[in-house]
Design a protein around this motif. Structure first.
Motif, PDB file in Angstrom:
ATOM      1  N   LYS A  39       0.803  -1.221   0.000  1.00 36.59           N
ATOM      2  CA  LYS A  39       0.000   0.000   0.000  1.00 36.59           C
ATOM      3  C   LYS A  39       0.838   1.273   0.000  1.00 36.59           C
ATOM      4  O   LYS A  39       0.448   2.277   0.572  1.00 36.59           O
ATOM      5  N   HIS A  40       1.975   1.226  -0.644  1.00 36.25           N
ATOM      6  CA  HIS A  40       2.827   2.417  -0.682  1.00 36.25           C
ATOM      7  C   HIS A  40       2.122   3.595  -1.351  1.00 36.25           C
ATOM      8  O   HIS A  40       2.328   4.742  -0.996  1.00 36.25           O
ATOM      9  N   PHE A  41       1.266   3.309  -2.331  1.00 35.45           N
ATOM     10  CA  PHE A  41       0.627   4.369  -3.109  1.00 35.45           C
ATOM     11  C   PHE A  41      -0.773   4.706  -2.602  1.00 35.45           C
ATOM     12  O   PHE A  41      -1.534   5.385  -3.280  1.00 35.45           O
ATOM     13  N   GLU A  42      -1.099   4.211  -1.424  1.00 32.61           N
ATOM     14  CA  GLU A  42      -2.459   4.381  -0.910  1.00 32.61           C
ATOM     15  C   GLU A  42      -2.835   5.853  -0.789  1.00 32.61           C
ATOM     16  O   GLU A  42      -3.900   6.283  -1.261  1.00 32.61           O
ATOM     17  N   TYR A  43      -1.955   6.658  -0.186  1.00 32.01           N
ATOM     18  CA  TYR A  43      -2.282   8.063   0.022  1.00 32.01           C
ATOM     19  C   TYR A  43      -2.228   8.859  -1.282  1.00 32.01           C
ATOM     20  O   TYR A  43      -3.003   9.795  -1.473  1.00 32.01           O
ATOM     21  N   ALA A  44      -1.315   8.474  -2.167  1.00 35.03           N
ATOM     22  CA  ALA A  44      -1.252   9.142  -3.469  1.00 35.03           C
ATOM     23  C   ALA A  44      -2.536   8.899  -4.254  1.00 35.03           C
ATOM     24  O   ALA A  44      -3.113   9.817  -4.837  1.00 35.03           O
ATOM     25  N   MET A  45      -2.995   7.654  -4.272  1.00 34.37           N
ATOM     26  CA  MET A  45      -4.227   7.327  -4.983  1.00 34.37           C
ATOM     27  C   MET A  45      -5.433   7.962  -4.308  1.00 34.37           C
ATOM     28  O   MET A  45      -6.411   8.329  -4.969  1.00 34.37           O
ATOM     29  N   GLU A  46      -5.359   8.113  -2.979  1.00 33.25           N
ATOM     30  CA  GLU A  46      -6.456   8.760  -2.258  1.00 33.25           C
ATOM     31  C   GLU A  46      -6.575  10.224  -2.656  1.00 33.25           C
ATOM     32  O   GLU A  46      -7.682  10.747  -2.825  1.00 33.25           O
ATOM     33  N   ALA A  47      -5.440  10.900  -2.821  1.00 33.16           N
ATOM     34  CA  ALA A  47      -5.453  12.295  -3.256  1.00 33.16           C
ATOM     35  C   ALA A  47      -6.075  12.425  -4.640  1.00 33.16           C
ATOM     36  O   ALA A  47      -6.805  13.374  -4.925  1.00 33.16           O
ATOM     37  N   ILE A  48      -5.789  11.458  -5.506  1.00 33.86           N
ATOM     38  CA  ILE A  48      -6.329  11.491  -6.862  1.00 33.86           C
ATOM     39  C   ILE A  48      -7.830  11.221  -6.857  1.00 33.86           C
ATOM     40  O   ILE A  48      -8.593  11.845  -7.598  1.00 33.86           O
ATOM     41  N   SER A  49      -8.261  10.303  -5.997  1.00 36.97           N
ATOM     42  CA  SER A  49      -9.677   9.942  -5.974  1.00 36.97           C
ATOM     43  C   SER A  49     -10.565  11.088  -5.493  1.00 36.97           C
ATOM     44  O   SER A  49     -11.767  11.107  -5.789  1.00 36.97           O
ATOM     45  N   HIS A  50      -9.982  12.053  -4.773  1.00 44.14           N
ATOM     46  CA  HIS A  50     -10.750  13.207  -4.300  1.00 44.14           C
ATOM     47  C   HIS A  50     -10.605  14.407  -5.233  1.00 44.14           C
ATOM     48  O   HIS A  50     -11.225  15.445  -4.982  1.00 44.14           O
ATOM     49  N   ALA A  51      -9.813  14.282  -6.272  1.00 42.59           N
ATOM     50  CA  ALA A  51      -9.593  15.404  -7.192  1.00 42.59           C
ATOM     51  C   ALA A  51     -10.730  15.499  -8.199  1.00 42.59           C
ATOM     52  O   ALA A  51     -11.553  14.584  -8.330  1.00 42.59           O
ATOM     53  N   GLY A  52     -10.778  16.601  -8.919  1.00 41.26           N
ATOM     54  CA  GLY A  52     -11.787  16.787  -9.944  1.00 41.26           C
ATOM     55  C   GLY A  52     -11.661  15.748 -11.050  1.00 41.26           C
ATOM     56  O   GLY A  52     -10.565  15.301 -11.386  1.00 41.26           O
TER      57      GLY A  52
END
Length: 282
Positions: A39-52
């Protein structure tokens, strides 16, 4: 006595070196790239999922990109975007090269860094080979850099995903998507950002292999209207771009719509602010 002291010094040096090596290993252990669950990219993907939302559709004669802008407040000054500037506010869709446009979802600062790198890579290719960079090669160059940020301790991945829409002589029109891990893939139609699952379902139902740009524009706007939170679309919440071939020069022509052009396009598709205005009048 002298030999004994030499042996003692060598022994101390060996212990010191072993200690240093263990320290390095321990440091590397503290900055392990992947967790046991990967889950190294968990927070990066989370930031993307909340983006426009950013949506792209590949057509026979071009590629269409649309992006949702997050309006942070009513006091935000958008006069500069309305009065001029190539591509309006330039918040979500950028011109990477004369033959490639990009849409970004995620952390804006990270996206700006990636955009600058992509533009530099495109210009280096043009200088070296006197031709525009192939679309997939540009995606590869950017993904190589993104992947390098997953190799070393103390670095974090970029919290941004990109859609690349472009044209080159070998593969014609193309649409690619890359994520923070450095993986990339080619698509006929795809979506990143918030509500991407809903958009993907709509695209699967409506997309056709022989679609043309005019129909692709309608499909993109229709999908965006159903995935965005707002009931009506407007230039203050939407960025739009199309890349086609110039009929005279036969060269790729990227058009990033200005705010007034977006409003005209939405009115033509029946997705503008008419309903909202009528409600206010009544």
């Amino acid at each position: 006595m002298i030999v004994s002291k030499i042996r003692q010094c060598v022994h101390i040096a060996a212990i010191s070196n072993r200690h240093n090596n263990l320290t390095v290993v321990e440091k590397l252990g503290r900055t392990t790239i992947f967790s046991p669950e990967g889950k190294h990219f968990e927070y990066a993907m989370e930031a993307i999922s909340h983006a426009g939302t950013v949506l792209g559709v590949l057509a026979k004669d071009g590629v269409v990109l649309a992006a949702e802008k997050k309006v942070t407040g009513k006091l935000l000054d958008l006069s500069g975007a309305k009065e001029g500037g190539y591509g309006g506010s330039g918040e979500k869709i950028f011109l990477l090269n004369s033959n490639v446009i990009g849409g970004v979802a995620g952390l804006t600062a990270d996206a700006n860094s990636l955009i600058n790198y992509a533009r530099s890579a495109a210009q280096q290719h043009l200088l070296a080979y006197n031709e525009d960079i192939p679309v997939e090669l540009l995606a590869q160059r950017l993904c190589d850099m993104k992947q390098s940020y997953t190799q070393y301790g103390g670095l974090r991945p970029f919290g941004a995903s990109l859609l690349y829409a472009g044209y080159d002589q070998q593969y014609q029109f193309q649409l690619y998507h890359s994520d923070p891990s450095g993986n990339y893939s080619g698509w006929k139609a795809t979506c990143i950002g918030a509500n991407n699952g809903t958009a993907q379902s709509l695209l699967k139902q409506e997309y056709k292999d022989d679609i043309e740009v005019k129909a692709a524009i309608s499909l993109v706007l229709k999908t965006m209207s159903k995935t965005m939170d707002s009931t009506t679309l407007g230039s203050e919440k939407l960025e739009f771009a199309v890349i086609t071939l110039d009929p005279e020069t036969k060269l790729p022509k990227a058009k990033i719509y200005r705010p007034d052009e977006i409003d005209e396009l939405l009115q033509a598709e029946g997705l503008g602010k008419k309903e909202e205005d009528d409600a206010m009048k009544s």
